[in-house]
Design a protein around this motif. Structure first.
Motif, PDB file in Angstrom:
ATOM      1  N   ALA A  58      -6.990 -11.144 -10.347  1.00 14.88           N
ATOM      2  CA  ALA A  58      -6.956  -9.711 -11.220  1.00 14.88           C
ATOM      3  C   ALA A  58      -5.952 -10.129 -12.221  1.00 14.88           C
ATOM      4  N   ARG A  59      -5.027 -10.940 -12.265  1.00 13.93           N
ATOM      5  CA  ARG A  59      -4.285 -11.147 -13.663  1.00 13.93           C
ATOM      6  C   ARG A  59      -5.869 -12.018 -14.954  1.00 13.93           C
ATOM      7  N   SER A  60      -6.307 -12.910 -14.246  1.00 11.34           N
ATOM      8  CA  SER A  60      -7.210 -13.430 -15.077  1.00 11.34           C
ATOM      9  C   SER A  60      -8.389 -12.397 -15.178  1.00 11.34           C
ATOM     10  N   ALA A  61      -8.955 -11.759 -14.585  1.00 12.85           N
ATOM     11  CA  ALA A  61      -9.541 -11.153 -15.140  1.00 12.85           C
ATOM     12  C   ALA A  61      -9.204  -9.696 -16.268  1.00 12.85           C
ATOM     13  N   LEU A  62      -8.015  -9.094 -15.730  1.00 14.97           N
ATOM     14  CA  LEU A  62      -7.435  -8.702 -16.874  1.00 14.97           C
ATOM     15  C   LEU A  62      -7.247  -9.148 -18.144  1.00 14.97           C
ATOM     16  N   GLU A  63      -6.641 -10.470 -18.111  1.00 13.93           N
ATOM     17  CA  GLU A  63      -6.609 -11.031 -18.880  1.00 13.93           C
ATOM     18  C   GLU A  63      -8.308 -10.765 -20.096  1.00 13.93           C
ATOM     19  N   GLN A  64      -8.794 -11.038 -18.968  1.00 12.16           N
ATOM     20  CA  GLN A  64     -10.389 -11.119 -19.888  1.00 12.16           C
ATOM     21  C   GLN A  64     -10.735  -9.713 -20.557  1.00 12.16           C
ATOM     22  N   ARG A  80       0.678  -1.118  -0.094  1.00 16.75           N
ATOM     23  CA  ARG A  80      -0.389  -0.084  -0.339  1.00 16.75           C
ATOM     24  C   ARG A  80       1.036   1.446  -0.006  1.00 16.75           C
ATOM     25  N   SER A  81       2.211   1.159  -0.451  1.00 15.96           N
ATOM     26  CA  SER A  81       2.694   2.562  -1.050  1.00 15.96           C
ATOM     27  C   SER A  81       2.982   3.017  -1.966  1.00 15.96           C
ATOM     28  N   GLY A  82       3.112   4.418  -2.492  1.00 19.46           N
ATOM     29  CA  GLY A  82       3.026   5.042  -3.176  1.00 19.46           C
ATOM     30  C   GLY A  82       1.429   5.820  -3.098  1.00 19.46           C
ATOM     31  N   ARG A  83       1.631   6.445  -3.964  1.00 21.01           N
ATOM     32  CA  ARG A  83       0.664   7.952  -4.930  1.00 21.01           C
ATOM     33  C   ARG A  83      -0.623   6.975  -6.002  1.00 21.01           C
ATOM     34  N   LYS A  84       0.566   5.808  -7.108  1.00 22.13           N
ATOM     35  CA  LYS A  84      -0.710   4.899  -7.727  1.00 22.13           C
ATOM     36  C   LYS A  84      -1.862   3.800  -6.542  1.00 22.13           C
ATOM     37  N   VAL A  85      -1.188   3.048  -5.697  1.00 24.41           N
ATOM     38  CA  VAL A  85      -1.265   2.270  -4.795  1.00 24.41           C
ATOM     39  C   VAL A  85      -2.941   3.431  -4.065  1.00 24.41           C
ATOM     40  N   THR A  86      -2.401   4.280  -3.369  1.00 21.77           N
ATOM     41  CA  THR A  86      -2.504   5.131  -2.579  1.00 21.77           C
ATOM     42  C   THR A  86      -4.595   5.530  -3.271  1.00 21.77           C
ATOM     43  N   GLU A  87      -4.667   6.130  -4.608  1.00 21.43           N
ATOM     44  CA  GLU A  87      -5.805   6.696  -5.337  1.00 21.43           C
ATOM     45  C   GLU A  87      -6.095   5.072  -6.387  1.00 21.43           C
ATOM     46  N   ALA A  88      -5.871   4.898  -6.308  1.00 22.90           N
ATOM     47  CA  ALA A  88      -6.823   3.106  -6.759  1.00 22.90           C
ATOM     48  C   ALA A  88      -7.181   3.344  -7.184  1.00 22.90           C
ATOM     49  N   PRO A  89      -8.484   2.882  -5.661  1.00 25.83           N
ATOM     50  CA  PRO A  89     -10.060   3.228  -5.630  1.00 25.83           C
ATOM     51  C   PRO A  89     -10.615   4.484  -6.617  1.00 25.83           C
ATOM     52  N   SER A 113     -12.088   0.323 -23.001  1.00 18.80           N
ATOM     53  CA  SER A 113     -11.316   0.820 -22.725  1.00 18.80           C
ATOM     54  C   SER A 113     -10.853   0.978 -21.061  1.00 18.80           C
ATOM     55  N   ALA A 114     -12.042   1.921 -20.729  1.00 23.13           N
ATOM     56  CA  ALA A 114     -12.191   2.203 -19.464  1.00 23.13           C
ATOM     57  C   ALA A 114     -11.652   1.297 -18.989  1.00 23.13           C
ATOM     58  N   ARG A 115     -12.836  -0.047 -19.204  1.00 21.56           N
ATOM     59  CA  ARG A 115     -13.166  -1.380 -17.198  1.00 21.56           C
ATOM     60  C   ARG A 115     -11.766  -1.703 -17.762  1.00 21.56           C
ATOM     61  N   THR A 116     -10.743  -1.947 -19.236  1.00 21.05           N
ATOM     62  CA  THR A 116      -9.699  -2.277 -19.152  1.00 21.05           C
ATOM     63  C   THR A 116      -8.966  -1.582 -18.109  1.00 21.05           C
ATOM     64  N   ARG A 117      -8.698  -0.304 -18.236  1.00 19.80           N
ATOM     65  CA  ARG A 117      -7.535   0.268 -17.593  1.00 19.80           C
ATOM     66  C   ARG A 117      -8.858   0.151 -15.347  1.00 19.80           C
ATOM     67  N   GLN A 118      -9.436   0.102 -15.725  1.00 21.07           N
ATOM     68  CA  GLN A 118     -10.029  -0.764 -14.335  1.00 21.07           C
ATOM     69  C   GLN A 118      -9.267  -1.328 -14.111  1.00 21.07           C
ATOM     70  N   ALA A 119      -9.322  -2.669 -14.714  1.00 20.65           N
ATOM     71  CA  ALA A 119      -8.456  -4.000 -13.729  1.00 20.65           C
ATOM     72  C   ALA A 119      -6.796  -3.962 -14.249  1.00 20.65           C
ATOM     73  N   GLU A 120      -6.611  -3.480 -14.871  1.00 21.52           N
ATOM     74  CA  GLU A 120      -5.384  -3.056 -14.941  1.00 21.52           C
ATOM     75  C   GLU A 120      -4.931  -2.068 -13.184  1.00 21.52           C
ATOM     76  N   ILE A 121      -5.623  -1.807 -13.468  1.00 18.80           N
ATOM     77  CA  ILE A 121      -5.475  -0.856 -11.995  1.00 18.80           C
ATOM     78  C   ILE A 121      -5.753  -2.073 -10.925  1.00 18.80           C
ATOM     79  N   GLN A 122      -6.740  -2.544 -10.676  1.00 15.60           N
ATOM     80  CA  GLN A 122      -6.549  -3.765 -10.008  1.00 15.60           C
ATOM     81  C   GLN A 122      -5.456  -4.506  -9.813  1.00 15.60           C
ATOM     82  N   GLU A 123      -5.376  -5.215 -11.204  1.00 17.01           N
ATOM     83  CA  GLU A 123      -4.067  -6.339 -10.597  1.00 17.01           C
ATOM     84  C   GLU A 123      -2.670  -5.577 -10.402  1.00 17.01           C
TER      85      GLU A 123
END
Length: 511
Positions: free
Chosen positions: A400-406, A154-163, A310-320
């Motif tokens: 999360a990897r499976s969801a991103l691949e889907q 949970r370190s870093g701006r990207k992880v903190t701002e992920a939600p 594309s937006a749904r894919t970005r969501q999956a990338e962030i969740q991964e």
């Protein structure tokens, strides 16, 4: 018997007759255009209303996630009293009677770097007259600043701002999905109107065909009475009249079904709206051939489904990314610093005679001691938490990897489907326009053949059966022309939808 003028005139008559007001008790009748169908569907279609609500709900998730980075204020005001026995020999009494007033306040905030800060201000007034007390009442105050910063998990701006990033992408996806639903409903409204229009025009053709058969039956009966034809010639005419009545009943039922389908797409809810009879108006513009911009690359730019996926894919990338970060140990740097203050009225104490005079005073004196900085505490340390074998974290990362691949596969599938839709729509529109020209020539030829056969019949050189065959050929040619024109309009609608230009073509802007 010449049909050159009669058949088109009859079609015009039957097309206008349903618009006339019926007798008392008949349902109201009104004409409706394809444009009116589109506008009504956009206002009343239930699926659009549901999709709009989903988009609004998704938009509310952004301020909800942004609230995580806003300060939180806390407060606590309390009074407590306790009376209890004591077993201490130095308390000077067998019971302890305490009154405590507390006033606490605090503020906390999560920084976008992941650091959690908190500031607490605590105040207490204690009354406890025992030999253990130096003051009665006693005022204590404290001010503490604490910080906790994750170093690995949970370190870093990207992880903190992920939600928050996921919520923004979800809003973008919901907007694209809503826009796609709007386009779908427009296309469905157009195709439903065209199906209803085609079914309604088929009634006109079938009525005209029935009228021709009835006229031929009357002429055949007159020829039989005059001795110019055999009585058996009456049978084909009778059979043709019965057959065309059956065809008329069938297309009338189909038109009613098509009208109900259209009303369902329009989102009509009132009983009187469902009882009202609709008369479709001929679309004013003729379909155009596919344009230079009706292409697959243009569709990728315009189709809202592409942006939504594309937006749904970005969501999956962030969740991964978050799940991958969760594979690290939880190691945090913690620190705190605080100030304290004390004051009160000295209480006689046999174990500390004359003590406490240094802190003699009121609550204000306790605050001054606090702000003097003479009495403080501070702390720095590391805290860690390591799950055994990271079993849960490994499973979450794999999911999360499976969801991103889907999502990536769905994106590729969508692109392939769009390519196929555009190619098929272009091909269907070109084919339909060619069929319209061919059908028009076929109608002209069938009409000419029927007129020639009618003249031969008037001269006694043809039979009732032959005339009926040419009548049927002419009716079928008219139906084929109607089908070709309808298919051209439908193909144009599907091309607009597949390229994503249907809103622009309809002159509709959405917000």
């Amino acid at each position: 018997m010449n049909i050159h003028f009669f058949f088109p005139a009859f079609l015009l008559l039957v097309s206008a007759s349903p618009a006339l007001p019926g007798p008392g008790g008949a349902p109201p009748v009104r004409e409706i255009t394809m444009r009116e169908c589109v506008e009504t569907a956009l206002r009343g279609n239930i699926d659009i209303a549901i999709s709009r609500s989903e988009r609004e709900s998704a938009g509310l998730s952004v301020p909800l996630e942004e609230a995580a980075f806003l300060p939180r204020l806390t407060g606590d005001v309390s009074f407590s009293r306790s009376i209890g026995p004591t077993g201490s020999s130095i308390a000077g009494t067998l019971t302890v009677d305490q009154n405590a007033w507390k006033l606490d306040a605090g503020v906390s905030e999560l920084l976008r770097s992941g650091t959690a800060l908190s500031l607490s201000f605590q105040n207490q007034r204690l009354e406890a007259g025992t030999a253990l007390s130096l003051f009665n009442p006693e005022y204590t105050t404290s001010l503490t600043l604490s910080a906790r910063h994750p170093l690995l998990k949970r370190s870093g701006r990207k992880v903190t701002e992920a939600p928050l990033t996921i919520a923004r992408a979800g809003t973008e996806a919901a907007t694209g999905e809503w826009l796609a639903k709007v386009m779908d409903i427009i296309a469905t409204a157009r195709t439903s109107f065209l199906a209803f229009h085609a079914a309604y025009r088929q009634i006109e053709v079938r009525k005209a065909a029935l009228s021709l058969a009835e006229r031929l039956f009357d002429q055949t009966a007159a020829r039989i009475d005059a001795g110019l034809a055999a009585p058996m010639d009456r049978l084909p005419a009778e059979a043709a009249v019965a057959s065309r009545k059956e065809e008329l009943l069938r297309v009338e039922a189909a038109a009613q079904n098509a009208e109900d389908d259209l009303k369902n797409v329009l989102g009509l809810r009132a009983d009187q709206e469902w009882e009202e009879r609709l008369i479709p108006v001929q679309p004013p513009e003729a379909p155009d051939a596919p344009g230079p911009n009706d292409t697959y690359p243009e569709a990728l730019k315009r189709r809202p489904e592409v942006a939504a996926l594309s937006a749904r894919t970005r969501q999956a990338e962030i969740q991964e990314m978050v799940a991958r970060n969760g594979m690290m140990p939880d190691l945090s740097l913690t620190a705190s610093a605080g100030l304290t203050g004390l004051a009160g009225s000295p209480f006689p104490n046999p174990f500390f005679p004359g003590g406490g005079t240094e802190f003699e005073g009121s609550y204000g004196d306790s605050l001054r001691e606090l702000l003097s900085g003479d009495y403080y505490t501070w702390f720095v340390g590391l805290s860690t938490e390591i799950p055994w074998k990271f079993q849960r974290e490994r499973a979450e990362w794999a999911r999360a990897r499976s969801a991103l691949e889907q999502q990536r596969l769905r994106k590729e599938s969508l692109r392939a489907n769009i390519r196929a839709e555009v190619r098929k729509a272009r091909r269907d529109l070109d084919s339909s326009l060619d069929r319209v020209d061919a059908a028009a020539a076929s109608v002209a030829a069938a009409r000419g053949k029927l007129e020639a056969e009618e003249r031969k019949f008037d001269l006694g050189a043809s039979t009732t059966t032959q005339v009926l065959e040419f009548q049927q050929d002419y009716a079928q040619a008219l139906l084929a022309e109607l089908t070709a024109k309808t298919d051209a309009y439908v193909s144009q609608t599907r091309l607009w939808r597949s390229v994503g230009t249907i809103l622009e073509k309809e002159g509709i802007s959405v917000r």
